[in-house]
Design an enzyme around this catalytic site. Structure first.
Site, PDB file in Angstrom:
ATOM      1  CD  GLU A  94      -2.914   1.147   2.195  1.00 22.95           C
ATOM      2  OE1 GLU A  94      -2.904  -0.088   3.558  1.00 22.95           O
ATOM      3  OE2 GLU A  94      -3.567   1.869   2.120  1.00 22.95           O
ATOM      4  NE  ARG A 153       4.013  -8.077  10.356  1.00 23.02           N
ATOM      5  CZ  ARG A 153       3.432  -6.992   9.403  1.00 23.02           C
ATOM      6  NH1 ARG A 153       2.306  -7.551   8.791  1.00 23.02           N
ATOM      7  NH2 ARG A 153       3.740  -6.241   9.128  1.00 23.02           N
ATOM      8  CE  LYS A 170       2.873   0.379   4.995  1.00 21.65           C
ATOM      9  NZ  LYS A 170       2.828  -0.052   3.214  1.00 21.65           N
TER      10      LYS A 170
HETATM   11  P1  ATP Z   1       2.631  -1.816   8.500  1.00 19.18           P
HETATM   12  O1  ATP Z   1       1.896  -2.766   9.670  1.00 19.18           O
HETATM   13  O2  ATP Z   1       4.063  -1.986   8.721  1.00 19.18           O
HETATM   14  O3  ATP Z   1       1.551  -0.500   8.042  1.00 19.18           O
HETATM   15  P2  ATP Z   1       1.253  -3.948   5.551  1.00 19.18           P
HETATM   16  O4  ATP Z   1       1.698  -5.001   6.336  1.00 19.18           O
HETATM   17  O5  ATP Z   1       0.507  -2.610   5.725  1.00 19.18           O
HETATM   18  O6  ATP Z   1       2.834  -3.360   6.846  1.00 19.18           O
HETATM   19  P3  ATP Z   1       1.631  -2.920   3.148  1.00 19.18           P
HETATM   20  O7  ATP Z   1       2.673  -2.599   2.486  1.00 19.18           O
HETATM   21  O8  ATP Z   1       0.070  -3.897   3.448  1.00 19.18           O
HETATM   22  O9  ATP Z   1       2.060  -2.757   4.498  1.00 19.18           O
HETATM   23  O10 ATP Z   1       2.099  -4.419   2.532  1.00 19.18           O
HETATM   24  C1  ATP Z   1       2.833  -4.929   1.600  1.00 19.18           C
HETATM   25  C2  ATP Z   1       2.833  -6.859   1.528  1.00 19.18           C
HETATM   26  O11 ATP Z   1       4.629  -6.264   2.199  1.00 19.18           O
HETATM   27  C3  ATP Z   1       2.162  -7.392   2.168  1.00 19.18           C
HETATM   28  O12 ATP Z   1       2.006  -8.758   1.615  1.00 19.18           O
HETATM   29  C4  ATP Z   1       2.861  -7.766   3.641  1.00 19.18           C
HETATM   30  O13 ATP Z   1       2.139  -8.886   3.972  1.00 19.18           O
HETATM   31  C5  ATP Z   1       4.621  -8.027   3.663  1.00 19.18           C
HETATM   32  N1  ATP Z   1       4.299  -6.877   4.715  1.00 19.18           N
HETATM   33  C6  ATP Z   1       4.101  -5.926   5.324  1.00 19.18           C
HETATM   34  N2  ATP Z   1       5.239  -5.818   6.351  1.00 19.18           N
HETATM   35  C7  ATP Z   1       6.027  -7.680   6.838  1.00 19.18           C
HETATM   36  C8  ATP Z   1       6.877  -8.009   7.398  1.00 19.18           C
HETATM   37  N3  ATP Z   1       7.000  -6.722   9.347  1.00 19.18           N
HETATM   38  N4  ATP Z   1       7.077  -9.346   7.600  1.00 19.18           N
HETATM   39  C9  ATP Z   1       7.184 -10.018   6.377  1.00 19.18           C
HETATM   40  N5  ATP Z   1       5.723  -8.873   5.289  1.00 19.18           N
HETATM   41  C10 ATP Z   1       5.776  -8.090   5.478  1.00 19.18           C
HETATM   42 MG    MG Z   2      -1.513  -3.122   4.533  1.00 20.66          MG
END
Ligand code: ATP
Ligand code: MG
Length: 569
Positions: free
Chosen positions: A43, A267, A277
């Site tokens: 995102e 994760r 984020k």
């Molecule tokens: P955050 O929780 O940090 O805001 P998010 O999951 O909302 O992160 P996205 O931009 O939706 O962030 O993530 C893009 C991809 O990266 C998704 O497939 C998500 O599952 C993966 N991802 C995000 N954070 C992690 C992590 N800590 N370890 C592994 N994969 C991750």
């Molecule tokens: Mg997300």
């Protein structure tokens, strides 16, 4: 960007075997999937962090491993938080890590298709327009222990729903006044299946679709369908989406469209940092750090500026592997990954960061001798360089003790030591100020002991680094440390926040003195300051009076232990 990254290689994620590759192998063998088509779906509401790197290495790695494809898809369904700046930084970061997407997509490109599919579900009686407020919707949803209650609007006819939905799209209703919900099961033990919201009314400017829409799809409604449109076969996501999988499957089945398989993995969590984020944004917005690329941030851009290489990050991701259970990885493993890589490739240089003067009393006045030093003992091809040696040098303060314990193998009064790439010196005296602090060390050198030509047979226990006073170049050194002073900053006492765990000493800036070869350094160059650590030239050097070096990591391993020993005995 300071780096041209190299291609991921055999040692990377691309060769690994784990539960995801087992699932893929089984599906391919059973003919359930036609190939391995993955995507990385960030995102664009912030910069990527090391957790995303794990997902990137996994998704792109699998595509490489199986000769498939991996798309980059911006999951831009929430216009209020998304910005073009983030889109660009994400593309930079993925490329810098060494990956190239096969196709670039935006979930917003599918808004029309999603809308058409929503009308289809309405017509077939699988979705309805609901007038409950968000608060009421929550109450009606029930809890983990109680079933939900049907919305009073659940029985609307498809005709009425279609009319209302079209008027929602046309902008007839206020933000939040109505939602479109999937008609599934308010008593389902899985709360995600209790008539989830598919669309909300929200007047917000979208970075790509502008003001075309006042209806925006929810994550679950957009995500699986986007996967389906792109022909993704394995939709790999993190564990928190495990109980969204039944909904993912329900949407694909109800629409009768290509049905990717969702597979969840744990994760990445790292000690001494935060990864959400929202929290990273707060650190930036409230100036706890100097931007998203502050070298203390766990963002890819922060790690890049800190001096991490793409290889080290990929190796780290391969090393930690892929698991089904959440755990927290010790940040030392990330630090070791960069140590290991730079040990192999970084040129060695000498820099003195806490200088004290050393005079060689028997050195011929005014003489300068060029000393040859190997650039990297791990890499014979790295060659050697010349370093000027003279009668007045700087050494590290902590490498001298007037009276030292027996096992202090550096310089002490009456003792000897080898100057790296130079001579063996003997210390006979030191000069002190009125307070008794040593201000100058007086030594003689042994002309028979020149490094590389030494036939004297003399053995000394220690080697220390130095720079020639007349030739030294001043450098600015930013010694970065961990941003938080506890292992898990997310765990806080009542009334506290993760910000209360910020390490006030995470940056100390000092002036050091370096051998002249370092005057030629370019931004992004990485070196090992012998016996100290690995450093990288920061972009700030361009505007500064002296070159700015960021500490990537201290050496810690071999010398670190010796220092600790010397200090404690
Ligand atoms: P955050 O929780 O940090 O805001 P998010 O999951 O909302 O992160 P996205 O931009 O939706 O962030 O993530 C893009 C991809 O990266 C998704 O497939 C998500 O599952 C993966 N991802 C995000 N954070 C992690 C992590 N800590 N370890 C592994 N994969 C991750
Ligand atoms: Mg997300």
């Amino acid at each position: 960007m300071t780096d041209a990254s190299t291609e991921p290689n055999e040692s990377d994620e691309s060769r690994s075997k784990h539960f995801i590759t087992q699932a893929i192998d089984a599906d391919l063998a059973a003919g359930k999937a036609s190939g391995v088509f993955t995507r990385f779906p960030p995102e664009p509401n912030g910069y990527l962090h090391i957790g995303h790197a794990k997902s990137i290495c996994l998704n792109f790695g699998l595509a490489n491993q199986y000769d498939g494809t991996c798309n980059l898809r911006f999951d831009d369904t929430n216009p209020s938080k998304e910005e073009t700046e983030y889109v660009e930084s994400i593309m930079d970061d993925v490329r810098w890590l060494g990956f190239q997407w096969d196709n670039l997509h935006y979930a917003s490109d599918y808004f029309d298709q999603l809308y058409t599919w929503a009308e289809k579900l309405i017509t077939e009686g699988h979705a309805y327009v609901c007038d409950l407020s968000s608060e009421e919707t929550r109450t009606y949803r029930g809890s983990l222990t109680e079933p939900g209650k049907d919305s009073p609007y659940r029985k609307r006819s498809p005709e009425e729903n279609l009319d209302l939905f079209r008027r929602m799209k046309a902008g007839e209703f206020a933000d939040g006044a109505r939602t479109l919900r999937a008609k599934i099961d308010m008593a389902s033990p899985n709360i995600n299946l209790r008539d989830p919201v598919m669309y909300r009314i929200m007047r917000a400017h979208h970075h790509r679709t502008g003001d075309k829409w006042c209806l925006y799809p929810m994550y679950d409604w957009a995500h699986g369908q986007s996967d389906s449109i792109e022909g993704i076969t394995f939709s790999i996501c993190t564990l928190e989406f495990e109980n969204h999988r039944p909904l993912y499957d329900w949407y694909c089945k109800s629409l009768g469209i290509h049905h990717p398989r969702q597979i969840e993995f744990a994760r990445l969590n790292l000690t001494y940092t935060v990864m959400s984020k929202r929290k990273l944004l707060q650190l930036v917005k409230e100036n706890h750090v100097n931007g998203w690329d502050d070298p203390r941030m766990p963002t890819i851009s922060g790690l890049r500026r800190r001096g991490y290489t793409p290889e080290s990050i990929r190796n780290f991701c391969a090393d930690i592997g892929v698991a089904k259970f959440n755990s927290t990885i010790d940040v030392v493993r990330l630090e070791n990954a960069i140590r290991e890589h730079l040990n192999a490739v970084a040129p060695r240089r000498m820099a003195v960061l806490d200088p004290i003067k050393l005079t060689i009393t028997n050195w011929p006045e005014g003489q300068v001798e060029m000393m040859s030093a190997t650039n990297n003992p791990e890499d014979p091809e790295a060659g050697s360089r010349e370093i000027p040696f003279s009668g007045t040098l700087w050494i590290e303060k902590e490498d001298f003790q007037e009276e030292a314990p027996r096992k202090f193998f550096r310089l002490k009064k009456g003792g000897d030591v080898r100057l790296r790439a130079g001579y063996i010196i003997d210390c006979h005296d030191c000069v002190k100020d009125a307070e008794g602090n040593v201000t100058e060390i007086l030594c003689t050198y042994d002309p028979e002991t020149k490094s590389g030509e030494d036939k004297s047979g003399r053995k000394v226990k220690g080697t220390i680094h130095w720079v020639s006073a007349e030739h030294a170049v001043p450098i600015t050194v930013r010694n970065y440390d961990r941003l938080f002073n506890v292992e898990n900053p997310d765990v806080t006492d009542e009334g506290q926040s993760f910000l209360d765990h910020i390490n006030p000493d995470s940056l100390s800036e000092i002036t050091g003195l370096a051998e002249p070869a370092l005057a030629e350094s370019a931004i992004g160059d990485r070196v090992q300051f012998e016996r100290l650590g690995y450093y990288v030239v920061d972009p700030d050097s361009e505007a500064a009076d002296s070159i700015v070096f960021n500490r990537i990591v201290p050496l810690r391993d071999s010398w670190g232990k010796m220092v600790a020993k010397g200090k404690t005995q």
